[in-house]
Write an enzyme that holds these catalytic residues in place. Structure first.
Site, PDB file in Angstrom:
ATOM      1  N   ASP A 134     -27.516 -10.322   0.342  1.00  0.00           N
ATOM      2  CA  ASP A 134     -26.730 -11.541   0.113  1.00  0.00           C
ATOM      3  C   ASP A 134     -25.265 -11.287   0.481  1.00  0.00           C
ATOM      4  O   ASP A 134     -24.687 -10.274   0.080  1.00  0.00           O
ATOM      5  CB  ASP A 134     -26.859 -11.892  -1.386  1.00  0.00           C
ATOM      6  CG  ASP A 134     -26.271 -13.242  -1.738  1.00  0.00           C
ATOM      7  OD1 ASP A 134     -26.303 -14.150  -0.904  1.00  0.00           O
ATOM      8  OD2 ASP A 134     -25.792 -13.376  -2.897  1.00  0.00           O
ATOM      9  N   HIS A 135     -24.667 -12.175   1.229  1.00  0.00           N
ATOM     10  CA  HIS A 135     -23.243 -12.103   1.597  1.00  0.00           C
ATOM     11  C   HIS A 135     -22.828 -10.733   2.141  1.00  0.00           C
ATOM     12  O   HIS A 135     -21.886 -10.104   1.625  1.00  0.00           O
ATOM     13  CB  HIS A 135     -22.339 -12.466   0.412  1.00  0.00           C
ATOM     14  CG  HIS A 135     -22.443 -13.912   0.023  1.00  0.00           C
ATOM     15  ND1 HIS A 135     -21.903 -14.919   0.782  1.00  0.00           N
ATOM     16  CD2 HIS A 135     -23.063 -14.517  -1.010  1.00  0.00           C
ATOM     17  CE1 HIS A 135     -22.180 -16.088   0.211  1.00  0.00           C
ATOM     18  NE2 HIS A 135     -22.897 -15.874  -0.863  1.00  0.00           N
ATOM     19  N   ARG A 183     -27.140 -15.190 -15.030  1.00  0.00           N
ATOM     20  CA  ARG A 183     -26.108 -14.491 -15.816  1.00  0.00           C
ATOM     21  C   ARG A 183     -25.874 -15.221 -17.138  1.00  0.00           C
ATOM     22  O   ARG A 183     -25.602 -14.597 -18.168  1.00  0.00           O
ATOM     23  CB  ARG A 183     -24.797 -14.442 -15.028  1.00  0.00           C
ATOM     24  CG  ARG A 183     -24.889 -13.611 -13.765  1.00  0.00           C
ATOM     25  CD  ARG A 183     -23.564 -13.615 -13.019  1.00  0.00           C
ATOM     26  NE  ARG A 183     -23.689 -12.860 -11.782  1.00  0.00           N
ATOM     27  CZ  ARG A 183     -22.658 -12.415 -11.078  1.00  0.00           C
ATOM     28  NH1 ARG A 183     -21.430 -12.658 -11.476  1.00  0.00           N
ATOM     29  NH2 ARG A 183     -22.851 -11.733  -9.974  1.00  0.00           N
ATOM     30  N   SER A 191     -26.637  -8.285  -3.591  1.00  0.00           N
ATOM     31  CA  SER A 191     -25.283  -8.471  -3.045  1.00  0.00           C
ATOM     32  C   SER A 191     -24.625  -7.107  -2.841  1.00  0.00           C
ATOM     33  O   SER A 191     -25.117  -6.089  -3.334  1.00  0.00           O
ATOM     34  CB  SER A 191     -24.446  -9.300  -4.019  1.00  0.00           C
ATOM     35  OG  SER A 191     -24.175  -8.526  -5.188  1.00  0.00           O
ATOM     36  N   ARG A 221     -32.290  -2.345 -26.415  1.00  0.00           N
ATOM     37  CA  ARG A 221     -33.640  -2.751 -26.002  1.00  0.00           C
ATOM     38  C   ARG A 221     -34.090  -4.001 -26.745  1.00  0.00           C
ATOM     39  O   ARG A 221     -34.915  -4.756 -26.243  1.00  0.00           O
ATOM     40  CB  ARG A 221     -34.626  -1.601 -26.247  1.00  0.00           C
ATOM     41  CG  ARG A 221     -34.336  -0.405 -25.361  1.00  0.00           C
ATOM     42  CD  ARG A 221     -35.168   0.792 -25.752  1.00  0.00           C
ATOM     43  NE  ARG A 221     -34.896   1.201 -27.127  1.00  0.00           N
ATOM     44  CZ  ARG A 221     -35.338   2.342 -27.657  1.00  0.00           C
ATOM     45  NH1 ARG A 221     -36.060   3.166 -26.944  1.00  0.00           N
ATOM     46  NH2 ARG A 221     -35.050   2.654 -28.915  1.00  0.00           N
ATOM     47  N   ASP A 261     -27.698 -17.429  -8.883  1.00  0.00           N
ATOM     48  CA  ASP A 261     -27.293 -16.191  -9.548  1.00  0.00           C
ATOM     49  C   ASP A 261     -26.639 -16.495 -10.904  1.00  0.00           C
ATOM     50  O   ASP A 261     -27.043 -15.973 -11.941  1.00  0.00           O
ATOM     51  CB  ASP A 261     -26.324 -15.419  -8.647  1.00  0.00           C
ATOM     52  CG  ASP A 261     -25.961 -14.058  -9.237  1.00  0.00           C
ATOM     53  OD1 ASP A 261     -26.678 -13.587 -10.140  1.00  0.00           O
ATOM     54  OD2 ASP A 261     -24.961 -13.467  -8.807  1.00  0.00           O
ATOM     55  N   LYS A 294     -18.508 -25.882 -10.721  1.00  0.00           N
ATOM     56  CA  LYS A 294     -18.711 -26.573  -9.439  1.00  0.00           C
ATOM     57  C   LYS A 294     -18.235 -28.018  -9.551  1.00  0.00           C
ATOM     58  O   LYS A 294     -18.074 -28.548 -10.635  1.00  0.00           O
ATOM     59  CB  LYS A 294     -20.191 -26.558  -9.079  1.00  0.00           C
ATOM     60  CG  LYS A 294     -20.806 -25.152  -9.077  1.00  0.00           C
ATOM     61  CD  LYS A 294     -22.267 -25.217  -8.740  1.00  0.00           C
ATOM     62  CE  LYS A 294     -23.012 -23.962  -9.149  1.00  0.00           C
ATOM     63  NZ  LYS A 294     -22.637 -22.743  -8.480  1.00  0.00           N
TER      64      LYS A 294
END
Ligand code: G3H
Ligand code: 13P
Ligand code: ZN
Length: 316
Positions: free
Chosen positions: A81-82, A260, A48, A281, A256, A183
């Site tokens: 993207d976008h 996350r 993106s 790490r 995406d 959503k």
């Protein structure tokens, strides 16, 4: 091996959907490639404008090239993207991207046609394909907020005219999804009837489903149990619905947010359980295989798992 997005779409159409995942860092790249090799699935790595600003385009390109060397069996495309118009041109000129998305869906129809057409001309001259968007998804899309209730589903007749006039190679359609973790707040789900109507007007033409994260309840609960404060009403697309969208022309599925959430869960749990820890790490080592497992699961739901041989044969 980096291939063109068109090649993947021709093989996939009607049979499986190609998962398109955003990356921003090395750990995501490692998990993404590892997972797709485990699943034997082709895929799209997408970048993106936010990722380009965060990690620098040169860094991202080299992370992807390094992953390609580490996983020589992988077959994938690289996609913007976008994009806005200028970023599309930057990516086209870079010679690295397989395809770009010009997102002028927030503009009036005529302006969207004009901008998309300009990008298509520049991209096609270099053999790069173009995804465009028509209709408006709910949620937040880059810096544009669109009220979920006013989200405009893609009009099938407009879609046909738009594709004819712009010459774009695939179309992101608004069929009920939205970006992010919240959503279907209006209670609706995917509009399969709308997908079918668009496909009837554009037979064989690849449709793209944005906002396709499933926002697993379990993931939200674990994040909140480890100190997060996500709204428990967070909700996404039912992963079992991908298989119903595939025969209706959905060939690329953008994910995406779910990645996350995996990152957030792993890191919150690690630092909750190791309050004295500061070696990043350690959670990174947990995240990569967790992300790879997540990719394997998605690939099965997208029907792309096990398709690497078919793709390799078709590319010969
Ligand atoms: O749809 C947008 C993608 O989730 C990318 O998000 O612009 O924050 O990188 P970003
Ligand atoms: P999600 O927010 O549902 O993961 O959607 C991602 C997307 O559409 C990227 O373009
Ligand atoms: Zn999107």
């Amino acid at each position: 091996m980096i291939v063109t997005t068109d090649q993947l779409f021709k093989i996939a159409y009607g049979k499986f959907a190609v998962g398109a995942y955003n990356i921003n860092n090395m750990e995501q790249a490692l998990g993404l490639f590892e997972g797709h090799i485990k699943a034997q699935a082709p895929f799209i790595v997408q970048i993106s404008r936010g990722a380009r600003n965060y990690a620098n385009p040169i860094m991202l390109e080299n992370i992807i090239r390094a992953a390609e060397q580490l996983y020589p069996e992988a077959i994938f495309a690289v996609h913007l993207d976008h994009g806005d118009e200028q970023t599309c041109y930057d990516c086209i000129d870079s010679g690295f991207y397989s395809s770009v998305m010009i997102d002028a869906s927030h503009e009036p129809f005529e302006e969207n046609v004009t901008i998309t057409k300009r990008v298509v001309e520049r991209a096609h001259a270099k053999g790069i394909s173009v995804e465009a968007e028509l209709g408006m998804l709910g949620g937040v899309e880059e810096d544009i907020a669109v009220d979920e209730k006013n989200a405009l589903l893609t009009d099938p007749d407009e879609a046909k005219v738009f594709v004819e006039r712009t010459g774009c190679d695939s179309l992101a359609v608004a069929i009920g999804t939205s970006h992010g973790a919240y959503k279907f707040m209006g209670g609706q789900g995917l509009h399969f009837d709308r997908m079918a109507a668009i496909q009837a007007n554009l037979p064989g033409f690849p449709l793209v489903m944005h906002g396709s994260s499933s926002v697993p309840q379990e993931e939200v609960k674990r994040i909140n149990a480890a100190g997060g404060a996500l709204d428990p009403s967070a909700k996404g697309v039912d992963v079992d619905e991908f298989a119903k969208a595939v025969p209706l022309g959905v060939t690329k599925v953008n994910i995406d947010t779910d990645g996350r959430l995996v990152w957030t869960r792993v890191h919150r749990e690690y630092f909750r359980d190791h309050p004295d820890g500061f070696d990043f790490r350690k959670p990174g080592k947990i995240f990569v295989p967790a992300y790879a497992d997540f990719i394997v699961h998605k690939s099965h739901k997208l029907l792309s798992a096990g398709k690497l041989d078919v793709v390799r044969q078709a590319l010969m």
